[in-house]
Every structure is written in C-alpha cells, then in structure tokens.
Scaffold this motif. Sequence first.
Motif, mmCIF file in Angstrom:
data_model
loop_
_atom_site.group_PDB
_atom_site.id
_atom_site.type_symbol
_atom_site.label_atom_id
_atom_site.label_comp_id
_atom_site.label_asym_id
_atom_site.label_seq_id
_atom_site.Cartn_x
_atom_site.Cartn_y
_atom_site.Cartn_z
ATOM 1 N N TRP A 206 0.850 -1.179 0.000
ATOM 2 C CA TRP A 206 0.000 0.000 0.000
ATOM 3 C C TRP A 206 0.897 1.243 0.000
ATOM 4 C CZ3 TRP A 206 -0.596 2.744 4.903
ATOM 5 C CH2 TRP A 206 -0.011 2.097 5.983
ATOM 6 N N ASN A 207 0.304 2.424 -0.143
ATOM 7 C CA ASN A 207 1.072 3.632 -0.464
ATOM 8 C C ASN A 207 2.152 4.015 0.538
ATOM 9 O OD1 ASN A 207 0.010 4.084 -2.940
ATOM 10 N ND2 ASN A 207 -1.341 5.760 -2.351
ATOM 11 N N ALA A 208 1.883 3.905 1.844
ATOM 12 C CA ALA A 208 2.879 4.337 2.836
ATOM 13 C C ALA A 208 4.186 3.533 2.734
ATOM 14 C CB ALA A 208 2.306 4.272 4.241
ATOM 15 N N PRO A 209 4.140 2.192 2.706
ATOM 16 C CA PRO A 209 5.400 1.449 2.522
ATOM 17 C C PRO A 209 6.061 1.745 1.184
ATOM 18 C CG PRO A 209 3.700 -0.013 3.372
ATOM 19 C CD PRO A 209 3.024 1.273 3.001
ATOM 20 N N GLN A 210 5.254 1.984 0.135
ATOM 21 C CA GLN A 210 5.834 2.320 -1.166
ATOM 22 C C GLN A 210 6.631 3.622 -1.087
ATOM 23 O OE1 GLN A 210 3.654 1.977 -4.914
ATOM 24 N NE2 GLN A 210 2.047 0.874 -3.830
ATOM 25 N N LEU A 211 6.061 4.613 -0.393
ATOM 26 C CA LEU A 211 6.758 5.894 -0.259
ATOM 27 C C LEU A 211 8.047 5.720 0.534
ATOM 28 C CD1 LEU A 211 7.006 8.923 -0.601
ATOM 29 C CD2 LEU A 211 5.475 9.231 1.373
ATOM 30 N N PHE A 212 7.985 4.969 1.627
ATOM 31 C CA PHE A 212 9.194 4.743 2.421
ATOM 32 C C PHE A 212 10.238 4.011 1.593
ATOM 33 C CE2 PHE A 212 11.964 3.493 5.816
ATOM 34 C CZ PHE A 212 11.765 4.436 6.821
ATOM 35 N N THR A 213 9.786 3.022 0.800
ATOM 36 C CA THR A 213 10.706 2.285 -0.071
ATOM 37 C C THR A 213 11.343 3.218 -1.088
ATOM 38 O OG1 THR A 213 9.460 0.219 0.151
ATOM 39 C CG2 THR A 213 10.882 0.413 -1.762
ATOM 40 N N LEU A 214 10.543 4.095 -1.678
ATOM 41 C CA LEU A 214 11.068 5.031 -2.674
ATOM 42 C C LEU A 214 12.189 5.881 -2.093
ATOM 43 C CD1 LEU A 214 11.129 6.710 -5.259
ATOM 44 C CD2 LEU A 214 9.130 7.970 -4.416
ATOM 45 N N VAL A 215 11.953 6.468 -0.922
ATOM 46 C CA VAL A 215 12.970 7.348 -0.335
ATOM 47 C C VAL A 215 14.173 6.533 0.140
ATOM 48 C CG1 VAL A 215 13.392 9.194 1.322
ATOM 49 C CG2 VAL A 215 11.121 8.943 0.314
ATOM 50 N N HIS A 216 13.921 5.332 0.636
ATOM 51 C CA HIS A 216 15.008 4.416 1.001
ATOM 52 C C HIS A 216 15.897 4.153 -0.210
ATOM 53 C CE1 HIS A 216 16.687 0.675 2.951
ATOM 54 N NE2 HIS A 216 16.821 0.346 1.684
ATOM 55 N N GLU A 217 15.283 3.878 -1.368
ATOM 56 C CA GLU A 217 16.064 3.595 -2.577
ATOM 57 C C GLU A 217 16.758 4.848 -3.104
ATOM 58 O OE1 GLU A 217 16.668 0.644 -3.193
ATOM 59 O OE2 GLU A 217 15.042 -0.371 -2.149
ATOM 60 N N LEU A 218 16.146 6.004 -2.919
ATOM 61 C CA LEU A 218 16.828 7.253 -3.289
ATOM 62 C C LEU A 218 18.089 7.427 -2.451
ATOM 63 C CD1 LEU A 218 13.830 9.746 -3.700
ATOM 64 C CD2 LEU A 218 15.294 8.823 -5.517
ATOM 65 N N ALA A 219 18.012 7.022 -1.188
ATOM 66 C CA ALA A 219 19.209 7.079 -0.333
ATOM 67 C C ALA A 219 20.317 6.190 -0.911
ATOM 68 C CB ALA A 219 18.856 6.641 1.087
ATOM 69 N N HIS A 220 19.932 5.041 -1.453
ATOM 70 C CA HIS A 220 20.908 4.177 -2.126
ATOM 71 C C HIS A 220 21.599 4.930 -3.273
ATOM 72 C CE1 HIS A 220 20.625 -0.089 -0.695
ATOM 73 N NE2 HIS A 220 19.486 0.339 -0.180
ATOM 74 N N ILE A 221 20.812 5.703 -4.012
ATOM 75 C CA ILE A 221 21.368 6.488 -5.126
ATOM 76 C C ILE A 221 22.335 7.537 -4.587
ATOM 77 C CG2 ILE A 221 20.832 8.073 -7.018
ATOM 78 C CD1 ILE A 221 19.839 5.212 -7.537
ATOM 79 N N TRP A 222 21.958 8.213 -3.514
ATOM 80 C CA TRP A 222 22.773 9.305 -2.961
ATOM 81 C C TRP A 222 24.106 8.786 -2.401
ATOM 82 C CZ3 TRP A 222 18.635 11.510 -4.846
ATOM 83 C CH2 TRP A 222 18.551 12.895 -4.916
ATOM 84 N N ILE A 223 24.170 7.502 -2.021
ATOM 85 C CA ILE A 223 25.440 6.941 -1.534
ATOM 86 C C ILE A 223 26.027 5.944 -2.543
ATOM 87 C CG2 ILE A 223 24.888 7.282 0.904
ATOM 88 C CD1 ILE A 223 24.272 4.268 1.080
ATOM 89 N N ALA A 224 25.445 5.909 -3.745
ATOM 90 C CA ALA A 224 25.937 5.062 -4.841
ATOM 91 C C ALA A 224 26.079 3.597 -4.443
ATOM 92 C CB ALA A 224 27.263 5.603 -5.381
#
Length: 392
Positions: A206-224
Amino acid sequence: MAEKAYITPNVLKWARESARMTEEIACAKVSVSIEKLKEWEDGVSLPTIRQAQTLAKAYKRPFALLFLPDVPRDFQPLQDYRKSGSKSLSTSSVFIIRETQQKQSWIRELYEENKEKELSFVGKFNIYDNPEIVANDILETLNINPSDYKTENPIKEWIDKAESKGVFISRTSFIHSRLKLDSDEIQGFAIADKYAPFVFINSDDWNAPQLFTLVHELAHIWIAETGISNEIEINIKDKDKYHPIELFCNEVAASALIPKEIINNFDKSTFSDSKEIFKYAKNLGVSSFALLVRAYNLNIINFATYQILRKDAEYQFTEFLKREAEKKAKQKEKEQKGGPNYFLLQLNRNSRLFTQTVLDTFRGGGIEPSLASNLLNVQINKFQKLEAQLYK
C-alpha cells in the motif's frame, strides 16, 4: 514435418536456469515431457522453431539469442541487501530486475553518446555521513517539503520531483497475469548510475510502505550503493538481521519523510493516542510504525511507551487494511467491467521519464521501431495511446 530450430543446447539450458524456471514449468509451456526438454538441453534432439520461440518468450529472452555459439555475458546480479534469511529470488523478481537493467543500460548509452552531464547527487555521500544531512540534501535537491505536500498523494509528488531531476522511477507488482511480485521477497531496488539512476518499487504494497521504499532507494542512489531491498521500515528490535547499508538508508528515509522539526512541533498529546498517531502519519504519507520508530529514535518516547503505542497501532493498521481491502474489492469489480488501463500500467512500469525519452528518441529517428516497442512493451501503433497517459 515442422522445421527444426538449430539452437545451441547449453544456451537453451542457461536461458531457462537464468530465468529461475523449473523443468516442469518449462515443459508445460511447450507441452513436452521433461525427458524431451533434457534432450534439447543436452543436444540429443532439437525443438521445432515454434517450440523454441515459445521457450524464448517464456524465458524473456530474444529468440535469436538461442542460436548464439555460447552463453552470453549476462547482467551482473545486483547486490543483495535484503534481510538475512530471505527466500531466493523468484522468476518474477529475476525478470523485473533484468528488464530494468536492460532499460537502464540503453538509456545510459544514449546519454553518454549525447554527452549528457553526470548527476552530481549520485554518490555525493557515503554510509559514514550523517543520515540527517543526506536526508536534507535529498529534500533540497528534489525541492520537497514534507510539511506542505501539494497533493493528497505524496508518493506521486516524490516520483514527479525525482524524475524531474533525472532519476527513473518504475512501479509495478506484476510481470504478467500469472507472474506476480511478492512484496515480502522484494520491495524495491536501486541502480546507482551517474547518468541514469533507476529506482524500482513493488506496488504490491500500500502507499505508505511504497513511499518509504522510494525514499530508502533514493538514499541508495545518494550513496551510490546499487542493490535489492526487502522488509524496509524495520522494527527497532531486529537491527542485527539487517545489512548496515539498509539501516543507514532507513535512517535517511525516516529523516527525510519525518524531519526533526516537524515531529518536534507535534502537539504533546499526539503520542498518547494511537488514533492521533495514525492521523499524523497519514498526513506525512508514512505508516504509524515508521512514525513511532522515529519518535523513539529521537527520544521523544521511551521503549515502554513505544511498545504500548505499537500494539495500539497494530490494531489501527488491521482496521485500516480491512477498509483498504474493501476499496480494492470495489476497484477490482470496476476493473473487471472495464479492465485496467493497460497503458497506464505500462507507463508506471517503464517510468514516465523513460517512456518520454524513448518516444522522443524514436520520433527523432534515433532508435529502430522494433527496439522502441520492445523497450516500452507496447506495439508501435499503440504509442499514441501510451503517450496520452503522460499528460493525464
């Protein structure tokens, strides 16, 4: 007599195994016995052209690939950052990872050829930096204020802002009707690349875990840190079961979605009423559990209070799921009457930014029609309907 396909036996076997498909399932695709499939994979006999084409489609591989003299170099597997003890990746997960890698590889080559600038935020930080600082940089780069979302659907705002900065966001929960993605197995993954970073989110949540996952994965991008994630938004007692990268990215996600200044300004009575917690969490687009963990980590509540409130939140969450199930049932009933919008589903799966880039390149003569169709998983004569979804 049907014409035989002079495929390379070990390539045929590799295609099946790399798709994580059992012999039994493969045999069912072409209605033959396991013994016959083994004959083909051992080079004792040959399939017909139709049989080989059917298997290539089932394995999600180009038909021509089966005729290569040897096994091709496949994409490197992504780093597995999932919780220890997670089950092996299924065929569905393998297919969506490979599909995304193919898209990412194509767009990267295109951008390199066009001499596009590298994205400065990819790898800007590392795991030894302060998660709060990384979170603030993500918010500033994407121009997002969690206390002032412009819509009632924060995840859409995050996706639009991320794609406007060059991050491709793909969301789906299926490969096709018989291959669904399991959110317990894979919630998301990130491909950190200076030219074409990709984030995938399993929309089975559902939307809340999806949003948390999205920002979590963006953090992966920010630390390569390219890799796969699951069971994001962890319980505070399970930290020893998670990779340090995951713990760090969770902290970044929590800090970005629930900034200190916001949670510190909550009314004092908020953390004495689970209904109030649920209301504040919903406004922020996160789960009550994420909000409680954040409050505990910031020493706003103690562990005893956390346990009591979490128990209450679990009840609230159960009631919420019941309401969501009813909504989904009604939505499914509507879809069964009119059918889901195929083009919207493909748009989300491809990513809006990727879809627009492929269509622009195709119309500019920079890509063959067959490749454009393959990348978007849409027939060429349907491109107009797909593009129409971009502007809705």
